[in-house]
Design a protein around this motif. Structure first.
Motif, mmCIF file in Angstrom:
data_model
loop_
_atom_site.group_PDB
_atom_site.id
_atom_site.type_symbol
_atom_site.label_atom_id
_atom_site.label_comp_id
_atom_site.label_asym_id
_atom_site.label_seq_id
_atom_site.Cartn_x
_atom_site.Cartn_y
_atom_site.Cartn_z
ATOM 1 N N LEU A 104 0.813 -1.223 0.000
ATOM 2 C CA LEU A 104 0.000 0.000 0.000
ATOM 3 C C LEU A 104 0.842 1.267 0.000
ATOM 4 O O LEU A 104 0.329 2.346 -0.308
ATOM 5 C CB LEU A 104 -0.923 0.027 1.230
ATOM 6 N N TYR A 164 -6.067 4.631 -10.103
ATOM 7 C CA TYR A 164 -5.793 4.699 -8.666
ATOM 8 C C TYR A 164 -5.363 6.105 -8.275
ATOM 9 O O TYR A 164 -4.906 6.891 -9.110
ATOM 10 C CB TYR A 164 -4.744 3.663 -8.250
ATOM 11 N N ASP A 210 -5.493 5.302 -2.597
ATOM 12 C CA ASP A 210 -5.052 3.930 -2.844
ATOM 13 C C ASP A 210 -3.576 3.672 -2.548
ATOM 14 O O ASP A 210 -3.177 2.518 -2.394
ATOM 15 C CB ASP A 210 -5.310 3.561 -4.312
ATOM 16 N N ASN A 211 -2.765 4.726 -2.490
ATOM 17 C CA ASN A 211 -1.324 4.519 -2.387
ATOM 18 C C ASN A 211 -0.699 5.674 -1.616
ATOM 19 O O ASN A 211 -0.831 6.826 -2.023
ATOM 20 C CB ASN A 211 -0.731 4.421 -3.796
ATOM 21 N N THR A 216 -9.482 -3.283 -2.307
ATOM 22 C CA THR A 216 -9.948 -2.347 -3.331
ATOM 23 C C THR A 216 -8.832 -1.410 -3.760
ATOM 24 O O THR A 216 -8.626 -1.171 -4.959
ATOM 25 C CB THR A 216 -11.142 -1.530 -2.809
ATOM 26 N N ALA A 217 -8.106 -0.872 -2.787
ATOM 27 C CA ALA A 217 -7.016 0.058 -3.109
ATOM 28 C C ALA A 217 -5.942 -0.617 -3.961
ATOM 29 O O ALA A 217 -5.465 -0.050 -4.953
ATOM 30 C CB ALA A 217 -6.415 0.615 -1.818
ATOM 31 N N ARG A 252 -7.101 -1.515 -7.636
ATOM 32 C CA ARG A 252 -7.083 -0.374 -8.561
ATOM 33 C C ARG A 252 -5.688 -0.149 -9.132
ATOM 34 O O ARG A 252 -5.524 0.071 -10.330
ATOM 35 C CB ARG A 252 -7.558 0.880 -7.838
ATOM 36 N N ARG A 253 -4.675 -0.198 -8.269
ATOM 37 C CA ARG A 253 -3.309 0.054 -8.758
ATOM 38 C C ARG A 253 -2.795 -1.120 -9.572
ATOM 39 O O ARG A 253 -2.213 -0.938 -10.654
ATOM 40 C CB ARG A 253 -2.365 0.358 -7.595
#
Length: 846
Positions: free
Chosen positions: A75, A308, A328-329, A358-359, A362-363
Motif C-alpha cells: 500500500l 488509482y 489507494d497509495n 480495493t485500493a 485499482r493500482r
C-alpha cells in the motif's frame, strides 16, 4: 515536499521490510495472473476497456494469493534503499517488489518538465554515509540523480497551442522512462495560474482550463501509449505554494466545476489517465487526500475514473479516513499506513480487509494493463542527442514573440552582438529551468522539477553555435553582467562601469537583454512579514515584475535575513540601455530585443511596451537547450509561433494589485489555527478577470483593455496573416457546431497561426449562480502556411464534450445545464476584442 520532518517521523514509527517480514511466504508454485493464456487474452483485447477488464481479473487473482502483511507493505512506498534489480541506484520513490509473487519493484519519477527525482541517486552515497538510514534524505533531492533531458517548461508547451507538441513532449518523457526503468510519471500538472506569482506555474499549462485540459490529454495519451502510467496532479485547487501543507481553500461548487476540476475531467475522460495525485491542501474543509466527495463522488462515480489515487509526498493526514475516502497509495513511506496504524484501524473496525483489497486492485489493474508485470526492470542507453534536438524544436515552438518594431529577426551578417543581464540573475549566464541558481548547475534547486541534464547550452554558446551554422564565425559575442545598482558590471569577466556597458551596446549591431522571473516548488514570488507566511510585507504583486527576486526561489522570501527579497533594478537597466545613443545608424529599440525567461505572465512596465520599446521574445524556462532555442529564433532560423497561455498586465493594473488578503495568502484564524483562502473572484481567472473589468479600471478603449499589455492568446510572427470568412453552423447529423475561417499567409516567410474560438454565453447563464465572464475559450487550431498560401480551418464545438463548452454548473441542481438564449462565437488570433471577429450567433439545439 516537506522531507526533513516527515522523514524523521517515519524513522521513529519504523517500517516494514519486505525482505524481513515477507521471507516466510512460500513461493507460489504457479502464478495464474502471469500465465501465458491470460497475458495473451489481455494483449489480444481490441479495446482499452476490454484490456482493463482482463487486467482487473489478473489483479483479483494476485490479491487472492497475498497475505495481509504483503498487502500492507504494497500500500505504501518503501524506505530509501539500494534497488535489488538496479544496484547502481539508491532510490526513495518506489514500492519494493515481492519476487515470489512476480510483483516487480514499482518505480515512480517526478515531473512535469522531465524526469526529475527519478528514484536513482548514486548508490555510493550509502557507503559514504555509513548506512541507508543516514543517506535517506539524499534519495529524493541529491543532484547525482540519474540524468535526463531537461525539457522546456510545461507553460511553454501550452504556449505552442498545439497538442502535437504536448504529444512529442510526452513521447520524450516516456522513452526516457523506459531507458531508466521507470513506471509512473507524476504529471501532467493541471493546476491553473490563478496567481501569476504561484511558484509552480511553470509546471502547469496556464490560466485557461480548456487549454490545460487539451494539453494534458495529449501528454497523457503519449506517455501511456508506451506502456507507462501518467498521473494527473494536484487534485484539486492547489494554486498556492505558501503554506501548501495546511492551507484551507474555499471554492464554491460552480467555480470548482467550471474552472479547476475541468482539466482533470478532460484528462480522465479523454486522456484515460491511469492515476491521479491528491494534493497537500484542504478543499472546502476537507483534506484533499481524505475528501470522499471529490475522490469518490466526482472522480469515480461521476467521471467513471477506474485508475488509482496516490498521495502527494507526505500529503496524508489520517489513516482510516484516507482509505475510506478513495486513496489507494501512500507515498513515499509508510507514515499513516504503517503496519501498526493499519492494524489498529482494522481491529477497531474503522477499515476492512476489503478496503485494502480495493485500493490494491485499482493500482494492480493499471500496472497489469500497462504491461509492467511482464517487463524486466533494466536500464538501457538513452538517446541523449536525439532527445536534445527534440527538446530544442519544442522550445522554438513554445516561444512567443510579444512585440517587434523591426529588430527581429537579426541580420545574419552581424559583426557584434551584446548579451546583457544581471550578475545576480541566471538569465544571461546559464541555461534556465525552474529554480535555477546563479553559478550552480541545473538540477540543484531542490524542487520536483529539478532535472539533472546531460548537458546545458548557455545563451552565449547558443548564439555562437547558430552564427557559426550561418557561416558567420567572425561575429563577436560579448556578455555583460550588471550589478543590482546599475553602477558597475563585467564584460566577458573584465570589470567595467555601467556606462561602459551602455556605450558598447550603442556600438553593437545587435543587443540582447535577458531577464525574467525564476520560481520553484516550495514558495510563491512574494515577500512576507514573517516565516509563517501569514502576512505579506507589501503588495501581493511584489513578485509580479522583472525586478523582484530572492536568493533561493524554493524558500519563502522575507523582508530581511538570508532569503530576503531583493530588487535587481532590471527595468531601470533596460530603460537606460534603450536611452543610450546608438552608433550604428539604427536606433536602439530597433536593434534591441528583450528575451524573457518566465515562470508565467509578468506585469510589464508601460515604457517597455509599444513602439518605444524593444522587440520582446518570451521563451519561458527553455531547459537544457536554452541557448540554441533562443538563438535560432532571434536569427530567424525558426519563426516564432507561440501564443500566450497567460495574460501579461501592465504594472499596477493586474489581478494581484486588486486581491484581498482573503484571496492571497489567506486569513489566519487564531482560534482554529487555520489559514483560509477564498477564491472570491469565482469564475474570473486570467483573461476572464480582465474581460469582466472586475477592478473597474479595465474598461475597453477602442477595443483594447487598458490593463493588459499582452492578452491571453497573443503572439506575433516574422510573417503576417489575415483571417476571413468566419462562420459557424450546426451539424444536425453529428449534433455539433462547426466554426470555420480562412487563414492566409500574407507575408514573405513560412509560419504558423492559431485560430482561437471564444464563446459568449447567453445572459440567462448568470442565473446558475456566479455571473459568467464575457467569454470562454472553447477551441483552437494551429495552421502552418507557406508565403501566399491560404487554408480553411475548422474548429469543432461539441456540446457533449468533456469541457462542457456550452454549459454552466447549476449548483441548486448539482448538474451541468445549457442556458437558454443566444450564444455568440468569436474567432481570431487572441482573446483581445480587437483581434476577434463575430463568426455567428446561435441558440442551442438538442
Amino acid at each position: 515536499m516537506a522531507l526533513a520532518s516527515a522523514w524523521g517521523s517515519w524513522v521513529l514509527l519504523g517500517a516494514i521490510s519486505p525482505a524481513a517480514s515477507l521471507a516466510d511466504t512460500p513461493r507460489a508454485a504457479t502464478l495464474p495472473w502471469m500465465s501465458p493464456d491470460i497475458i495473451a487474452r489481455q494483449d489480444g483485447a481490441s479495446e482499452a476497456d476490454q484490456r482493463e477488464a482482463v487486467a482487473r481479473q489478473r489483479a483479483q487473482l494476485l490479491l487472492k494469493a497475498m497475505s495481509l502483511p504483503q498487502k500492507m507493505q504494497q500500500l505504501t512506498g518503501s524506505a530509501p534503499e539500494i534497488l535489488p534489480e538496479l544496484p547502481q541506484c539508491f532510490g526513495g520513490r518506489h514500492i519494493s517488489g515481492i519476487a515470489a509473487l512476480g510483483i516487480p519493484t514499482f518505480r515512480v519519477t517526478n515531473g512535469p518538465v522531465g524526469l526529475g527525482q527519478n528514484d536513482c541517486v548514486d548508490a555510493q552515497l550509502v557507503a559514504k554515509a555509513g548506512s541507508a538510514a543516514k543517506a535517506a534524505g539524499l534519495a529524493y533531492t541529491h543532484p547525482s540523480s540519474a540524468k535526463a533531458t531537461a525539457l522546456p517548461s510545461a507553460m511553454g508547451i501550452a504556449a505552442s497551442f498545439d497538442p502535437d507538441v504536448a504529444s512529442a513532449y510526452g513521447e520524450i518523457i516516456a522513452n526516457e522512462m523506459h531507458s531508466l526503468g521507470l513506471h509512473v510519471f507524476e504529471a501532467p500538472g493541471v493546476n491553473l495560474a490563478r496567481l501569476p506569482i504561484l511558484g509552480r506555474n511553470f509546471e502547469y499549462f496556464g490560466e485557461d482550463p480548456y487549454l490545460s485540459g487539451v494539453m494534458a490529454v495529449a501528454e497523457t495519451k503519449a506517455v501511456q501509449s508506451k506502456g507507462l502510467i501518467a498521473m494527473l496532479k494536484h487534485f484539486v485547487a492547489n494554486e498556492q505554494e505558501t503554506n501548501r501543507m495546511s492551507i484551507q481553500e474555499t471554492v464554491d461548487q460552480q467555480t470548482l466545476r467550471e474552472i479547476y476540476l475541468l482539466p482533470f475531467e478532460m484528462g480522465v475522460k479523454d486522456g484515460g489517465a491511469a492515476a491521479v495525485m491528491c494534493a497537500y491542501n484542504y478543499v472546502n474543509g476537507k483534506s484533499s487526500c481524505e475528501n470522499e466527495d471529490i475522490l469518490t463522488g466526482v472522480l469515480r462515480r461521476e467521471w467513471g475514473f477506474t485508475g488509482y489515487v496516490q498521495s502527494d509526498f507526505f500529503a496524508m493526514k489520517s489513516t482510516a479516513a484516507t482509505l475510506k475516502a478513495g486513496l489507494d497509495n501512500e507515498m513515499p513511506t509508510p507514515l499513516f499506513w504503517s503496519v501498526d496504524k493499519l492494524g489498529s484501524a482494522l481491529s477497531k473496525g474503522e477499515i476492512t480487509a476489503a478496503d485494502i483489497n480495493t485500493a490494491l486492485e485499482r493500482r494492480y489493474t493499471q500496472m497489469f494493463k500497462a504491461g509492467i508485470f511482464e517487463r524486466p526492470l533494466v536500464q538501457t542507453p538513452m538517446a541523449v542527442e536525439e532527445n536534445g534536438r527534440k527538446a530544442r524544436d519544442i522550445g522554438t515552438r513554445a516561444a512567443v514573440l510579444l512585440q517587434n518594431g523591426g529588430a527581429l529577426p537579426f541580420r545574419r551578417d552581424v559583426q557584434s552582438v551584446m548579451v546583457i543581464g544581471k550578475g545576480s540573475q541566471v538569465y544571461a549566464q546559464q541555461a534556465v529551468a525552474g529554480g535555477s541558481l546563479p553559478g550552480e548547475p541545473m538540477g540543484s534547486g531542490g524542487g520536483s522539477s529539478d532535472v539533472v541534464p546531460h548537458y546545458t547550452v548557455t545563451p552565449v554558446e547558443g548564439l555562437r553555435n547558430v552564427l557559426k551554422s550561418l557561416g558567420n564565425s567572425g561575429a563577436a559575442v560579448k556578455l555583460a553582467l550588471v550589478d543590482d545598482a546599475n553602477m558597475s558590471a563585467t564584460i566577458d569577466g573584465a570589470r567595467v562601469s555601467f556606462a561602459d556597458v551602455t556605450a558598447q551596446a550603442g556600438a553593437a549591431d545587435a543587443v540582447i537583454i535577458m531577464a525574467g522571473t525564476i520560481s520553484e516548488e516550495g514558495a510563491d514570488r512574494a515577500t512576507f512579514a514573517g516565516a509563517s507566511g501569514r502576512q505579506l510585507a507589501g503588495s501581493a504583486a511584489a513578485g509580479d515584475n522583472l525586478d523582484w527576486y530572492a536568493p533561493r526561489s524554493n524558500v519563502i522570501a522575507l523582508t530581511n535575513g538570508r532569503n530576503a527579497a531583493r530588487n535587481s533594478q532590471t527595468v531601470a537597466m533596460i530603460k537606460a540601455l534603450l536611452a543610450a545613443p546608438s552608433r550604428t545608424g539604427v536606433s536602439m529599440n530597433r536593434k534591441t530585443v528583450l528575451v524573457l525567461k518566465d515562470n508565467a505572465g509578468v506585469a510589464m512596465d508601460p515604457h517597455l511596451v509599444g513602439p518605444r520599446g524593444p522587440a520582446i521574445l518570451e521563451s519561458w524556462f527553455p531547459g537544457q537547450e536554452d541557448g540554441n532555442i533562443v538563438a535560432e529564433l532571434l536569427f530567424g532560423i525558426k519563426n516564432p509561433s507561440g501564443k500566450l497561455p497567460v495574460t501579461f498586465p501592465y504594472v499596477g493594473k493586474g489581478f494581484l494589485d486588486n486581491v484581498s488578503a482573503e484571496q492571497f495568502p489567506g486569513l489566519y484564524d487564531e482560534a482554529t489555527k487555520k489559514q483560509t483562502v477564498r477564491y472570491a473572484e469565482r469564475l474570473n481567472i486570467g483573461y476572464r478577470w480582465y474581460d469582466a473589468n472586475v477592478s473597474g479600471n479595465c474598461k475597453l478603449v477602442k477595443g483594447r483593455n487598458p490593463c493588459v499589455a499582452f492578452p491571453f492568446g497573443h503572439g506575433l510572427s516574422y510573417t503576417s496573416f489575415a483571417m476571413s470568412n468566419m462562420t459557424v453552423a450546426y451539424d444536425p447529423t453529428a449534433k455539433l457546431y462547426r466554426a470555420k475561417a480562412v487563414v492566409a499567409n500574407t507575408g514573405k516567410m513560412a509560419g504558423a497561426e492559431v485560430v482561437q474560438a471564444y464563446l459568449a454565453l447567453p445572459r440567462s447563464a448568470d442565473a446558475a449562480g456566479a455571473p459568467q465572464p464575457p467569454k470562454r475559450l472553447v477551441g483552437f487550431e494551429r495552421v502552418e502556411l507557406q508565403p501566399g498560401e491560404r487554408k480553411e480551418v475548422e474548429i469543432i464545438i461539441d456540446p457533449a464534450a468533456s469541457n462542457h463548452p456550452l454549459s454552466v454548473w447549476r449548483e441548486t441542481e448539482q448538474k451541468w445545464v445549457v442556458p437558454e438564449g443566444q450564444f455568440a462565437l468569436w474567432l481570431g488570433k487572441s482573446s483581445s476584442p480587437i483581434d476577434l471577429m463575430l463568426a455567428g450567433r446561435f441558440s442551442y439545439r438538442k
